[in-house]
Design an enzyme around this catalytic site. Structure first.
Site, mmCIF file in Angstrom:
data_model
loop_
_atom_site.group_PDB
_atom_site.id
_atom_site.type_symbol
_atom_site.label_atom_id
_atom_site.label_comp_id
_atom_site.label_asym_id
_atom_site.label_seq_id
_atom_site.Cartn_x
_atom_site.Cartn_y
_atom_site.Cartn_z
ATOM 1 N N ASP A 1 -2.676 1.963 -3.046
ATOM 2 C CA ASP A 1 -2.370 0.773 -3.827
ATOM 3 C C ASP A 1 -0.883 0.774 -4.171
ATOM 4 O OD1 ASP A 1 -2.159 -1.334 -5.552
ATOM 5 O OD2 ASP A 1 -3.682 -0.652 -6.973
ATOM 6 N N ASN B 1 5.409 -4.072 5.644
ATOM 7 C CA ASN B 1 4.821 -5.409 5.737
ATOM 8 C C ASN B 1 4.067 -5.813 4.475
ATOM 9 O OD1 ASN B 1 3.470 -7.809 7.177
ATOM 10 N ND2 ASN B 1 1.721 -6.504 6.658
ATOM 11 N N TYR C 1 9.485 -13.614 -6.909
ATOM 12 C CA TYR C 1 9.173 -13.278 -5.509
ATOM 13 C C TYR C 1 10.426 -13.395 -4.649
ATOM 14 C CZ TYR C 1 7.210 -13.629 -0.797
ATOM 15 O OH TYR C 1 6.946 -13.445 0.539
ATOM 16 N N LYS D 1 12.311 -10.281 -2.658
ATOM 17 C CA LYS D 1 12.524 -10.297 -1.211
ATOM 18 C C LYS D 1 14.013 -10.282 -0.881
ATOM 19 C CE LYS D 1 8.355 -10.323 0.575
ATOM 20 N NZ LYS D 1 7.888 -9.250 1.491
#
Length: 251
Positions: free
Chosen positions: A66, A93, A161, A165
């Site tokens: 996890d 990924n 987010y 990224k």
């Protein structure tokens, strides 16, 4: 001799995080087809991971973990190394599109924490593990799956987010610059909309109609790019970011 025995990735030992379904599963299939030994990392869906491993047969292992929990990355890396003897290619990924709405302080804070941990810190921790091991092995490759949001930012409900990224994208460039002399290659892939089980219901008809190719990117397109980069056939692409958006976002 089988096709895999003479494939471009024959002898490569690759860890794919989030490899049990979606983009990750497509990546695993492409790498395995080209001859690699692959560790499929999964979080909670052991059934999907085992099903994929059974489908592919030899040269596949599965390892749980996890990555939303701090410290998991190091345990995962050691388990992957034990499964294959060593790892020479890391595919980061695993990730999730986690909201961080501005109008709720609690969700804003938890959204930032969750995004940074899963979409940046866990990937960075795995990169660190690779950077410790790869030079002594003569080098290796790191491929980080980022997002078009890393360049343009994300929507108002997903600011964290896009920031996470973006951090992963910058990390990739730094690794390429700092460790190229030790044989470590690093690449980033920035997809837009990709057709997976998670995204299928989220893509409205008007969004689809606005895409230049009038279709969402198949995960297999991302997988083929990963397989090419993993092969080392274009080493001087290291440090590059490859966008795969079907011209929906063009820099």
């Amino acid at each position: 001799m089988t096709t895999a025995d003479r494939g471009p990735l024959c002898g490569r030992k690759i860890l794919v995080t989030g490899g049990s379904k979606g983009i990750g599963a497509a990546i695993v299939r492409a790498l395995h087809r080209d001859g690699a030994d692959v560790v499929i990392h999964y979080n909670s869906d052991e059934t999907a991971a085992r099903s994929l491993a059974d489908e592919l047969g030899e040269r596949v292992r599965i390892v749980p973990g996890d990555l939303s929990r701090p410290g998991t990355a190091e345990t995962l890396w050691e388990a992957a190394r034990a499964a294959l003897g060593s790892i020479d290619t890391l595919i980061n990924n695993a990730g999730a599109w986690i909201a961080s709405p501005v109008d709720d302080a609690g969700e804003w804070s938890s959204g930032w924490s969750a995004n940074l941990q899963l979409n940046l810190i866990a990937a960075a921790d795995l990169c660190r593990c690779a950077l410790v091991d790869f030079p002594a092995q003569g080098g290796g490759s790191i491929i980080n799956i980022t997002s078009r949001s890393a360049h343009r930012g994300d929507d108002a409900a997903h600011l964290a987010y896009g920031a996470a990224k973006g951090g992963l994208l910058s990390l990739t460039k730094g690794i390429a610059r700092g460790y190229g002399g030790q044989g470590v290659l690093a690449y980033a892939i920035s997809p837009g909309w990709v057709k997976t089980g998670l995204s299928a219901g989220a893509i409205a008809d008007d969004v689809l109609a606005g895409l230049p190719l009038r279709e969402v990117t198949p995960p297999e397109d991302v997988a083929e790019l990963v397989a090419f980069l993993s092969s080392g056939r274009s080493r001087h692409l290291t440090g590059s970011t490859l966008d795969i958006t079907g011209a929906d976002y063009v820099r």
